[in-house]
Motif scaffolding. Structure first.
Motif, PDB file in Angstrom:
ATOM      1  N   GLY A 151     -23.815  18.047 -36.387  1.00 23.11           N
ATOM      2  CA  GLY A 151     -22.411  17.816 -36.471  1.00 23.11           C
ATOM      3  C   GLY A 151     -21.914  16.457 -36.533  1.00 23.11           C
ATOM      4  O   GLY A 151     -22.520  15.708 -35.302  1.00 23.11           O
ATOM      5  N   ILE A 152     -21.515  15.735 -37.561  1.00 22.92           N
ATOM      6  CA  ILE A 152     -21.307  14.409 -37.379  1.00 22.92           C
ATOM      7  C   ILE A 152     -19.712  14.204 -37.780  1.00 22.92           C
ATOM      8  O   ILE A 152     -19.028  14.891 -38.371  1.00 22.92           O
ATOM      9  N   LYS A 153     -19.084  13.047 -37.114  1.00 20.04           N
ATOM     10  CA  LYS A 153     -17.762  12.583 -37.961  1.00 20.04           C
ATOM     11  C   LYS A 153     -18.470  11.572 -39.000  1.00 20.04           C
ATOM     12  O   LYS A 153     -18.877  10.626 -38.735  1.00 20.04           O
ATOM     13  N   LYS A 154     -18.097  11.970 -40.252  1.00 23.63           N
ATOM     14  CA  LYS A 154     -18.638  11.352 -41.353  1.00 23.63           C
ATOM     15  C   LYS A 154     -18.212   9.978 -41.353  1.00 23.63           C
ATOM     16  O   LYS A 154     -18.971   9.151 -42.070  1.00 23.63           O
ATOM     17  N   TYR A 155     -16.952   9.715 -41.095  1.00 18.97           N
ATOM     18  CA  TYR A 155     -16.440   8.347 -41.255  1.00 18.97           C
ATOM     19  C   TYR A 155     -17.069   7.371 -40.203  1.00 18.97           C
ATOM     20  O   TYR A 155     -17.007   5.985 -40.518  1.00 18.97           O
ATOM     21  N   GLN A 156     -17.894   7.819 -39.330  1.00 18.22           N
ATOM     22  CA  GLN A 156     -18.608   6.906 -38.168  1.00 18.22           C
ATOM     23  C   GLN A 156     -19.895   6.360 -38.814  1.00 18.22           C
ATOM     24  O   GLN A 156     -20.545   5.360 -38.318  1.00 18.22           O
ATOM     25  N   TRP A 157     -20.392   6.643 -40.012  1.00 17.55           N
ATOM     26  CA  TRP A 157     -21.660   6.327 -40.715  1.00 17.55           C
ATOM     27  C   TRP A 157     -21.632   5.546 -41.774  1.00 17.55           C
ATOM     28  O   TRP A 157     -22.549   5.071 -42.324  1.00 17.55           O
ATOM     29  N   VAL A 158     -20.336   5.008 -42.056  1.00 20.01           N
ATOM     30  CA  VAL A 158     -20.239   4.010 -43.061  1.00 20.01           C
ATOM     31  C   VAL A 158     -20.126   2.658 -42.576  1.00 20.01           C
ATOM     32  O   VAL A 158     -19.807   2.414 -41.467  1.00 20.01           O
ATOM     33  N   THR A 159     -20.910   1.581 -43.335  1.00 17.41           N
ATOM     34  CA  THR A 159     -21.188   0.256 -42.968  1.00 17.41           C
ATOM     35  C   THR A 159     -21.925   0.073 -41.870  1.00 17.41           C
ATOM     36  O   THR A 159     -21.946  -1.266 -41.438  1.00 17.41           O
ATOM     37  N   LEU A 160     -22.426   0.767 -41.443  1.00 13.13           N
ATOM     38  CA  LEU A 160     -23.531   0.531 -40.243  1.00 13.13           C
ATOM     39  C   LEU A 160     -24.966   0.230 -40.802  1.00 13.13           C
ATOM     40  O   LEU A 160     -25.418   0.693 -41.941  1.00 13.13           O
ATOM     41  N   PRO A 161     -25.781  -0.697 -40.369  1.00 11.30           N
ATOM     42  CA  PRO A 161     -27.061  -0.847 -40.660  1.00 11.30           C
ATOM     43  C   PRO A 161     -27.858   0.466 -40.518  1.00 11.30           C
ATOM     44  O   PRO A 161     -27.921   0.843 -39.213  1.00 11.30           O
ATOM     45  N   LEU A 162     -28.558   0.990 -41.533  1.00 10.72           N
ATOM     46  CA  LEU A 162     -29.275   2.238 -41.268  1.00 10.72           C
ATOM     47  C   LEU A 162     -30.742   1.983 -41.671  1.00 10.72           C
ATOM     48  O   LEU A 162     -30.997   1.176 -42.532  1.00 10.72           O
ATOM     49  N   ALA A 163     -31.627   2.677 -41.094  1.00 13.78           N
ATOM     50  CA  ALA A 163     -33.038   2.833 -41.514  1.00 13.78           C
ATOM     51  C   ALA A 163     -33.364   4.046 -42.088  1.00 13.78           C
ATOM     52  O   ALA A 163     -32.814   5.207 -41.903  1.00 13.78           O
TER      53      ALA A 163
END
Length: 477
Positions: free
Chosen positions: A128-140
């Motif tokens: 369960g995620i809020k999809k909008y929270q995952w944009v523009t973050l530095p990801l690995a």
């Protein structure tokens, strides 16, 4: 009946202990962002504490006796640890059970594509995620490629200071009128959570008739070819190897102290790694026990505990059965399957999982008298589920009374809570699955702010009190 803040009771020595434990916890969070990485860390710590692999006992037909410390691993993604007590195992065990998976994005099996000179990986969000929270973050990217020859290639890009990172892009605010009119659940669609990984085309040169180098005739998808060229040269991988890969997209970066007083931790994956770590720490700290103790750290809780590595698999039950069959005092008078059933039915368990911390910015979601507060110690949730206790495990009053006595004797700060207002909140853990055996089970863990967000918040005092409470439970329940 308001509970006291634990920080008020600490002297300087105890504050030092709180901060020391938190440093070790942050190390675990960074090294164990995925299930596979977490299991490696857990096994390393188990071995340091004298635990031996159950497989070695089975292969040698070696008897198990009181004082033996044993661990079992399931597909590199779940672990069970056992400290064999002096009491007969049919009298039950004291069990801590947490999960080591966290919400994230997974890379699909046919993920790599190019569009408009940009290369992407197609993803499928997990849990369960809020999809909008995952944009523009530095990801690995963390994970493994399993090749056809049986070898695996570990993959981890984005955590080292010299590594590149990746991101999911978002539309600029100047062009976002349509997006801003959508509900939050639809502002970013699941199929738009594609990871931007490259933009430089692969350029190959050849010599002309005069011996001068020039670019070869233009080809299609040169950025994608650049990605594949890097993967082959650095890792020995081909595009087809994505089909048998497990790649997880997680926030890049180390856990950080939070607050000017450094009283909190901001990090990815604290649901439920904060309870996994405190369970592990308690397990290795408790040396000799009367009742066999167990810590169970499993996968797939965020998607319903399904699959071969989730709590609904037979892994735990099978491991206990193997131990019973090898016990040195097992004289064969009672069939092993009956001993197994008695053991599980007579066990006590803390389903070591997080609870929602009260956030005054969203106070309308909570019923304040029955909410968990940061800094007030470990949290008990008598029942989970949603609304009319649907999907709930509801702990017996007698069991809660017993636990209260243990914690108060050992001066552990604790509190009770529900996950939000009755008609608003709800959630489940692995508790109901273990309760199917007829054992006593209650949810018990650490309060978390911003749960399921890419970065979550916990109190160092709660981590310390929870570890202390788990030790008391394993020793005295």
């Amino acid at each position: 009946m308001e509970r006291e803040n634990a920080w008020k009771a600490y002297d300087e020595k105890e504050v030092d202990k709180v901060f020391l434990l938190s440093e070790e916890y942050k190390d675990y969070l960074f090294k164990g962002k995925t299930e596979r990485e977490g299991v490696k860390y857990i096994i390393e710590k188990a071995k340091e504490a004298g635990y031996k692999n159950l497989d070695s006992y089975i292969k040698k037909g070696k008897n198990i006796k009181a004082g033996d410390k044993i661990y079992a691993v399931n597909m590199g993604k779940s672990v069970a640890m056992f400290n064999i007590g002096t009491d007969p195992i049919e009298d039950g065990m004291n069990i801590l059970g947490a999960h080591i998976d966290s919400p994230r994005m997974d890379v699909k099996q046919n993920p790599l594509y190019e569009d408009s000179d940009l290369a992407f990986l197609d993803t499928h969000y997990y849990g369960g995620i809020k999809k909008y929270q995952w944009v523009t973050l530095p990801l690995a990217i963390h994970g493994v490629f399993a090749k056809t020859d049986g070898t695996t290639v570990d993959f981890n890009i984005g955590e080292d200071d010299n590594d590149p990172v990746f991101c999911v892009t978002d539309i600029l605010i100047h062009l976002a009128q349509s997006q801003m009119e959508k509900k939050a659940a639809k502002a970013v669609e699941g199929e738009d959570l594609d990871l931007l990984i490259a933009s430089r085309p692969l350029v190959t040169l050849e010599k002309d008739s005069k011996g001068k180098k020039k670019e070869k005739n233009a080809e299609s998808e040169l950025v994608k070819k650049q990605v594949l060229d890097i993967l082959e040269k650095k890792y020995g991988l081909k595009e087809e190897d994505f089909m048998s890969a497990e790649l997880e997209i997680v926030p890049a970066g180390k856990p950080r102290d939070m607050g000017i007083d450094k009283s909190m931790i901001l990090a990815y994956g604290q649901d439920d790694k904060v309870c996994a770590f405190t369970s592990l720490k308690a397990m290795v700290n408790v040396k000799k026990v009367k009742k066999t103790s167990c810590t169970l750290l499993v996968d797939k809780e965020e998607i319903g505990s399904v699959g071969a590595t989730g709590m609904q698999s037979r892994f735990f039950e099978n491991a206990v059965a193997e131990i019973i069959s090898l016990l040195s005092d097992n004289d064969g008078k009672v069939p092993c399957d009956i001993l197994l059933r008695r053991c599980l039915a007579n066990s006590n368990m803390l389903s070591s999982d997080v609870s929602a911390g009260f956030d005054p910015l969203y106070a309308s979601c909570f019923e304040k008298k029955n909410a968990a507060f940061l800094g007030r110690g470990m949290v008990f949730n008598k029942f989970t589920g949603a609304r009319g206790k649907s999907g709930s495990n509801d702990a017996n009053a007698e069991y809660i009374g017993k636990l209260r006595g243990i914690l108060e004797k050992n001066k552990v700060y604790y509190q009770t809570a529900e996950l939000g207002k009755v008609d608003v909140g709800g959630g489940g853990t692995i508790a109901y699955i273990l309760a199917l055996y007829g054992m006593n089970v209650i949810d018990c863990g650490v309060a978390v702010l911003s749960m399921h967000a890419p970065w979550e918040v916990t109190s160092k005092a709660d981590i310390y009190e929870t570890e202390k409470g788990y030790e008391a439970f394993l020793s005295e329940a």
